[in-house]
Design an enzyme around this catalytic site. Structure first.
Site, short mmCIF file in Angstrom:
data_model
loop_
_atom_site.label_atom_id
_atom_site.label_comp_id
_atom_site.label_asym_id
_atom_site.label_seq_id
_atom_site.Cartn_x
_atom_site.Cartn_y
_atom_site.Cartn_z
N LEU A 140 -6.20 0.68 -0.74
CA LEU A 140 -5.99 -0.76 -0.76
C LEU A 140 -4.52 -1.05 -0.51
O LEU A 140 -3.66 -0.69 -1.31
CB LEU A 140 -6.42 -1.34 -2.13
CG LEU A 140 -7.90 -1.25 -2.49
CD1 LEU A 140 -8.14 -1.97 -3.81
CD2 LEU A 140 -8.78 -1.84 -1.39
N ASP A 141 -4.24 -1.65 0.64
CA ASP A 141 -2.89 -2.11 0.94
C ASP A 141 -2.71 -3.45 0.25
O ASP A 141 -3.44 -4.40 0.55
CB ASP A 141 -2.69 -2.26 2.45
CG ASP A 141 -2.86 -0.95 3.20
OD1 ASP A 141 -2.52 0.10 2.62
OD2 ASP A 141 -3.33 -0.97 4.36
N VAL A 142 -1.79 -3.51 -0.68
CA VAL A 142 -1.63 -4.73 -1.49
C VAL A 142 -0.29 -5.39 -1.23
O VAL A 142 0.73 -4.72 -1.03
CB VAL A 142 -1.81 -4.44 -2.99
CG1 VAL A 142 -3.18 -3.86 -3.26
CG2 VAL A 142 -0.74 -3.48 -3.51
#
Length: 260
Positions: A129-131
């Site tokens: 997950l790129d947050v």
């Protein structure tokens, strides 16, 4: 006994190795195969390779590149980039890869997690997950090299992913990527509090001490980095590196207090 893992993360762009800053300004740092050979000699815990072109360009995974990497790699290899189907995942595993990482595919179709877990085993399915921080507070998941917003809360989504059968979660901070000033503990703490599967954090490591702080805070957790393992010194000369056995042992022993 389980111990924290220290994982180099390599980004592939135009078949070369690059390092980004906040997912932009990709700087060429060498050939992926040469990097794998060096990491072999340094006996790294695990290697993560992410093709940052495949999803953006709508391409199939580069199976020939993956095969070349897997043949050369003497440590567990996790590959991500362009994987959208269980058939693609099975083909990648047949080439010698131990784990596959998916990102945008799980946003478009969360049920793919269950399908992949049934095909290749839960322990082999990693979700990255790129947050990114939102303007008025909080975080959201972004995709396609942070060019697309999803509006998805990463903490809530992690619980959903666990229920579907992921084997591992990677929280990658867009805002801290390439900055080398430490990890984003705010989002790490929030996710680690609720997650039960193995967790890896990525984005911001500028020193082994940064990694030690994460281990001290959260125990059995994997710490990954890109810039830290491809640059050296204040002028960021390109030099593939990894802590020596005694350095890694010291890092873990000083910060890891055993199974919680």
């Amino acid at each position: 006994m389980l111990y924290p893992r220290i994982i180099p993360c390599l980004l592939v762009h135009n078949k070369g190795l690059v390092k980004t800053i906040k997912f932009k300004e990709g700087k060429y740092v060498g050939d992926p195969i040469n990097a794998v050979k060096i990491f072999n000699e340094k006996e790294v815990d695990e290697l993560m390779v992410l093709d940052i072109d495949a999803t953006v360009e709508g391409c199939e995974p580069d199976y020939k590149m993956i095969e070349n990497l897997a043949v050369e790699c003497r440590m567990p290899l996790c590959y991500g980039g362009g994987i959208k189907t269980a058939e693609q995942a099975e083909k990648i595993f047949s080439l010698g890869v131990e784990k596959i990482a998916i990102s945008s595919a799980v946003i478009d179709n969360p049920s793919i997690v269950k399908e992949l877990a049934q095909k290749v085993g839960t322990q082999s399915v990693v979700v990255v997950l790129d947050v990114k921080k939102k303007m008025f507070g909080g975080y959201e998941v972004v995709t396609h090299n942070a060019t697309r917003k999803t509006g998805i809360d990463p903490v809530k989504f992690t619980k959903e992913l666990e229920a579907l059968g992921i084997g591992e979660i990677v929280i990658n901070s867009v805002d801290n990527d390439g900055i080398m000033k430490g990890y984003d503990f705010n989002i790490i703490d929030k996710v680690k509090e609720i997650v039960t599967v193995p967790m890896t954090v990525l984005g911001g490591a500028g020193s082994l001490d940064d990694m030690g702080q994460v281990i001290k805070r959260h125990g059995i957790i994997s710490v990954a980095a890109g810039s830290l393992f491809v640059f050296k010194g204040k002028y960021k000369a390109v030099l593939i590196n990894y802590p020596k056995h005694d350095e890694k042992e010291k890092l873990i022993n000083e910060n890891y207090k055993g199974i919680e």
